[in-house]
Design a protein around this motif. Sequence first.
Motif, PDB file in Angstrom:
ATOM      1  N   THR A 147      40.259  36.042  31.054  1.00  0.00           N
ATOM      2  CA  THR A 147      39.934  36.710  32.299  1.00  0.00           C
ATOM      3  C   THR A 147      39.678  35.445  33.434  1.00  0.00           C
ATOM      4  O   THR A 147      39.912  35.516  34.658  1.00  0.00           O
ATOM      5  CB  THR A 147      38.990  37.548  32.358  1.00  0.00           C
ATOM      6  N   GLN A 148      39.143  34.499  32.997  1.00  0.00           N
ATOM      7  CA  GLN A 148      38.652  33.310  33.810  1.00  0.00           C
ATOM      8  C   GLN A 148      39.723  32.247  33.880  1.00  0.00           C
ATOM      9  O   GLN A 148      39.509  31.686  34.993  1.00  0.00           O
ATOM     10  CB  GLN A 148      37.440  32.766  33.359  1.00  0.00           C
ATOM     11  N   LEU A 149      40.490  32.018  32.960  1.00  0.00           N
ATOM     12  CA  LEU A 149      41.414  30.961  33.095  1.00  0.00           C
ATOM     13  C   LEU A 149      42.885  31.326  33.331  1.00  0.00           C
ATOM     14  O   LEU A 149      43.713  30.503  33.719  1.00  0.00           O
ATOM     15  CB  LEU A 149      41.432  30.269  31.731  1.00  0.00           C
ATOM     16  N   VAL A 150      43.248  32.469  33.114  1.00  0.00           N
ATOM     17  CA  VAL A 150      44.722  32.952  33.546  1.00  0.00           C
ATOM     18  C   VAL A 150      44.793  33.922  34.505  1.00  0.00           C
ATOM     19  O   VAL A 150      45.489  33.921  35.412  1.00  0.00           O
ATOM     20  CB  VAL A 150      45.280  33.603  31.983  1.00  0.00           C
ATOM     21  N   VAL A 151      43.884  34.884  34.420  1.00  0.00           N
ATOM     22  CA  VAL A 151      43.992  35.919  35.503  1.00  0.00           C
ATOM     23  C   VAL A 151      43.935  35.522  36.814  1.00  0.00           C
ATOM     24  O   VAL A 151      44.315  35.949  37.744  1.00  0.00           O
ATOM     25  CB  VAL A 151      43.071  37.154  35.068  1.00  0.00           C
ATOM     26  N   PRO A 152      42.853  34.560  37.040  1.00  0.00           N
ATOM     27  CA  PRO A 152      42.640  34.261  38.506  1.00  0.00           C
ATOM     28  C   PRO A 152      43.972  33.711  39.315  1.00  0.00           C
ATOM     29  O   PRO A 152      44.056  33.775  40.504  1.00  0.00           O
ATOM     30  CB  PRO A 152      41.838  33.125  38.471  1.00  0.00           C
ATOM     31  N   VAL A 153      44.819  33.019  38.612  1.00  0.00           N
ATOM     32  CA  VAL A 153      46.082  32.610  39.016  1.00  0.00           C
ATOM     33  C   VAL A 153      46.800  33.846  39.674  1.00  0.00           C
ATOM     34  O   VAL A 153      47.733  33.669  40.624  1.00  0.00           O
ATOM     35  CB  VAL A 153      46.781  31.745  38.150  1.00  0.00           C
ATOM     36  N   LEU A 154      46.848  35.111  38.848  1.00  0.00           N
ATOM     37  CA  LEU A 154      47.642  35.941  39.456  1.00  0.00           C
ATOM     38  C   LEU A 154      47.152  36.682  40.698  1.00  0.00           C
ATOM     39  O   LEU A 154      47.958  37.511  41.399  1.00  0.00           O
ATOM     40  CB  LEU A 154      47.427  37.375  38.347  1.00  0.00           C
ATOM     41  N   LEU A 155      45.986  36.286  41.291  1.00  0.00           N
ATOM     42  CA  LEU A 155      45.249  36.872  42.459  1.00  0.00           C
ATOM     43  C   LEU A 155      46.333  36.252  43.567  1.00  0.00           C
ATOM     44  O   LEU A 155      46.542  36.979  44.485  1.00  0.00           O
ATOM     45  CB  LEU A 155      43.997  36.115  42.816  1.00  0.00           C
ATOM     46  N   PHE A 156      47.079  35.525  43.459  1.00  0.00           N
ATOM     47  CA  PHE A 156      48.086  34.947  44.472  1.00  0.00           C
ATOM     48  C   PHE A 156      49.478  35.498  44.362  1.00  0.00           C
ATOM     49  O   PHE A 156      50.500  34.722  44.947  1.00  0.00           O
ATOM     50  CB  PHE A 156      48.095  33.366  44.401  1.00  0.00           C
ATOM     51  N   THR A 157      49.630  36.435  43.357  1.00  0.00           N
ATOM     52  CA  THR A 157      50.848  36.982  43.072  1.00  0.00           C
ATOM     53  C   THR A 157      51.107  38.004  43.917  1.00  0.00           C
ATOM     54  O   THR A 157      50.173  38.470  44.609  1.00  0.00           O
ATOM     55  CB  THR A 157      51.320  37.162  41.773  1.00  0.00           C
ATOM     56  N   PRO A 158      52.371  38.643  44.221  1.00  0.00           N
ATOM     57  CA  PRO A 158      52.790  39.797  44.976  1.00  0.00           C
ATOM     58  C   PRO A 158      52.080  41.050  44.407  1.00  0.00           C
ATOM     59  O   PRO A 158      51.798  40.988  43.018  1.00  0.00           O
ATOM     60  CB  PRO A 158      54.191  39.918  44.980  1.00  0.00           C
ATOM     61  N   GLN A 159      51.898  42.075  45.139  1.00  0.00           N
ATOM     62  CA  GLN A 159      51.408  43.186  44.446  1.00  0.00           C
ATOM     63  C   GLN A 159      52.527  43.916  43.731  1.00  0.00           C
ATOM     64  O   GLN A 159      53.730  43.837  43.910  1.00  0.00           O
ATOM     65  CB  GLN A 159      51.073  44.169  45.745  1.00  0.00           C
ATOM     66  N   PRO A 160      52.206  44.715  42.769  1.00  0.00           N
ATOM     67  CA  PRO A 160      50.974  45.430  42.504  1.00  0.00           C
ATOM     68  C   PRO A 160      49.985  44.191  41.280  1.00  0.00           C
ATOM     69  O   PRO A 160      49.047  44.752  40.844  1.00  0.00           O
ATOM     70  CB  PRO A 160      51.098  46.578  41.893  1.00  0.00           C
ATOM     71  N   VAL A 161      50.767  43.215  41.071  1.00  0.00           N
ATOM     72  CA  VAL A 161      50.060  42.303  40.002  1.00  0.00           C
ATOM     73  C   VAL A 161      48.695  41.714  40.522  1.00  0.00           C
ATOM     74  O   VAL A 161      47.699  41.730  39.666  1.00  0.00           O
ATOM     75  CB  VAL A 161      51.376  41.016  39.699  1.00  0.00           C
ATOM     76  N   ALA A 162      48.618  41.398  41.842  1.00  0.00           N
ATOM     77  CA  ALA A 162      47.390  40.954  42.447  1.00  0.00           C
ATOM     78  C   ALA A 162      46.296  41.824  42.107  1.00  0.00           C
ATOM     79  O   ALA A 162      45.192  41.840  41.746  1.00  0.00           O
ATOM     80  CB  ALA A 162      47.517  40.430  43.994  1.00  0.00           C
ATOM     81  N   SER A 163      46.598  43.184  42.512  1.00  0.00           N
ATOM     82  CA  SER A 163      45.642  44.396  42.362  1.00  0.00           C
ATOM     83  C   SER A 163      45.338  44.554  40.858  1.00  0.00           C
ATOM     84  O   SER A 163      43.954  44.770  40.517  1.00  0.00           O
ATOM     85  CB  SER A 163      46.189  45.410  42.950  1.00  0.00           C
ATOM     86  N   ALA A 164      46.054  44.519  40.052  1.00  0.00           N
ATOM     87  CA  ALA A 164      45.834  44.518  38.756  1.00  0.00           C
ATOM     88  C   ALA A 164      44.905  43.341  38.065  1.00  0.00           C
ATOM     89  O   ALA A 164      44.210  43.643  37.292  1.00  0.00           O
ATOM     90  CB  ALA A 164      47.299  44.356  37.646  1.00  0.00           C
ATOM     91  N   ALA A 165      45.216  42.179  38.429  1.00  0.00           N
ATOM     92  CA  ALA A 165      44.477  41.057  38.142  1.00  0.00           C
ATOM     93  C   ALA A 165      43.085  41.172  38.812  1.00  0.00           C
ATOM     94  O   ALA A 165      41.960  41.018  37.973  1.00  0.00           O
ATOM     95  CB  ALA A 165      44.969  39.877  38.740  1.00  0.00           C
ATOM     96  N   ALA A 166      42.811  41.652  39.867  1.00  0.00           N
ATOM     97  CA  ALA A 166      41.384  42.044  40.512  1.00  0.00           C
ATOM     98  C   ALA A 166      40.695  43.015  39.698  1.00  0.00           C
ATOM     99  O   ALA A 166      39.640  43.048  39.387  1.00  0.00           O
ATOM    100  CB  ALA A 166      41.752  42.322  41.823  1.00  0.00           C
ATOM    101  N   ALA A 167      41.482  44.230  39.296  1.00  0.00           N
ATOM    102  CA  ALA A 167      41.019  45.211  38.539  1.00  0.00           C
ATOM    103  C   ALA A 167      40.371  44.714  37.209  1.00  0.00           C
ATOM    104  O   ALA A 167      39.423  45.287  36.758  1.00  0.00           O
ATOM    105  CB  ALA A 167      41.928  46.434  38.562  1.00  0.00           C
TER     106      ALA A 167
END
Length: 473
Positions: free
Chosen positions: A217-237
Amino acid sequence: MDWFTAPDYWLSRLVFQRALAGLYLVAFLTAALQFRALLGERGMLPIPRYTARIPFRRAPSLFQLHYSDRFFAACAWAGCAVSAALLAGADSLLPLWSGILLWLVPWALYLSIVNVGQTWYAFGWESLLLEVGFLAAFLGNDEVAPPIVVLFLLRWILFRVEFGAGLIKMRGDACWRKLTCLYYHHETQPMPGPLSWFFHHLPQPLHRVEVAANHFTQLVVPVLLFTPQPVASAAAALMIVTQLWLVLSGNFSWLNWITIVLALSALRFPTTAPSVPSAPLWYEVLVLAVAALLLCLSYHPVTNMISRRQVMNRSFDPLHLVNTYGAFGSVSRIRHEVVVEGTLDDLPREDSEWREYEFKGKPGDPRHWPRQFAPYHLRLDWLMWFAALSPAYAGEWFGGLVERLLENDRATLKLLRRSPFPPDTPPRYIRARLFHYRYTTWRELRETGACWERVYVREWLPPTRLAYAADRM
């Protein structure tokens, strides 16, 4: 200019701003209810003494210009009032420029508190609230759609919070790399919560899964915040779920909650955006200028984050506009607690009756089950955890605490759960002893009803009377 705004995030902005106003309210309420004993004119670390030696340019604050307990109380309660107004949506009733100024009021007031708060305010979530609060002022209100660049910068903060915390764990204690840190963390964390005992007794394989999930969650998922939706929302969730797990496992002030609030700004809710006019030119120029400033100020935090000598929770500018974060780079294997006691005897003897002071959040009586306080922050209780790690952490303020306990100081006693002495009968001597605490087992809990078992380690502060209290530390 269509590129400037993101209408689909209007509900994300609304939820984010109201939640942030709620955290501001908690922060100001904490300050209003605790400052007299900690920072007041007769506090353990008085603000006037601090401002006399620290110039304004190093710690910008209203209290550099004037300080009195009455003025501090007025600022803290004013912060509560403005925060409550923002929580109720007052900024949406104002013109755009007025809404921006209204959001800057709690930021300026809380900056004034943090910059003179000294040890009591030396935590990462203070700077995080200021950084997020400053940026939130430029997110706009119902007159405009949310600016894309501000939404991006909020994700940038969330990225640095999570990724920085992940890096400092991997570079720090070996137990993070071995996936064993949670064998100890729930027992040794600063302030356990009501469920921490149960978290500690989860099977060790599940603890290893927890640590592995944390790294992901801390080393992989943060990178996904800058990807298109809905991936960014999934990362935030996913970050929100992880933070809620941490909320259940302990009392970490509003650190987890403000991370959740940040993640809310990255969610795109499936709703129809209302029609709003284009953003005025002055607003576009202002937002872009602020963004340019914050990106320039990101140099030192980013350099620190990628450095092998990474430090956590550091501010690089006196306004706390861009900071570096991270927590629990190392994990204690055993828990020590400083137990403070007083006696009415004129001269302490081996058979003297010593009565124990009870704190609200820190472990004391082994039978007292921990309570939930977060996001409210018990500042004295947190610093007592550091005092147990080393007397050096308490050198500035513990003598002042002892002095005020010997006086039965009303403001100080309000920070405690219970004083063992009547208001008109202060103790003659105070002492502190160090104990080793551990969680009881399931069997011990059933037999004794105690969640802790404690063993005396050594004397931490010898019996001290009023004439020497301030000089013993």
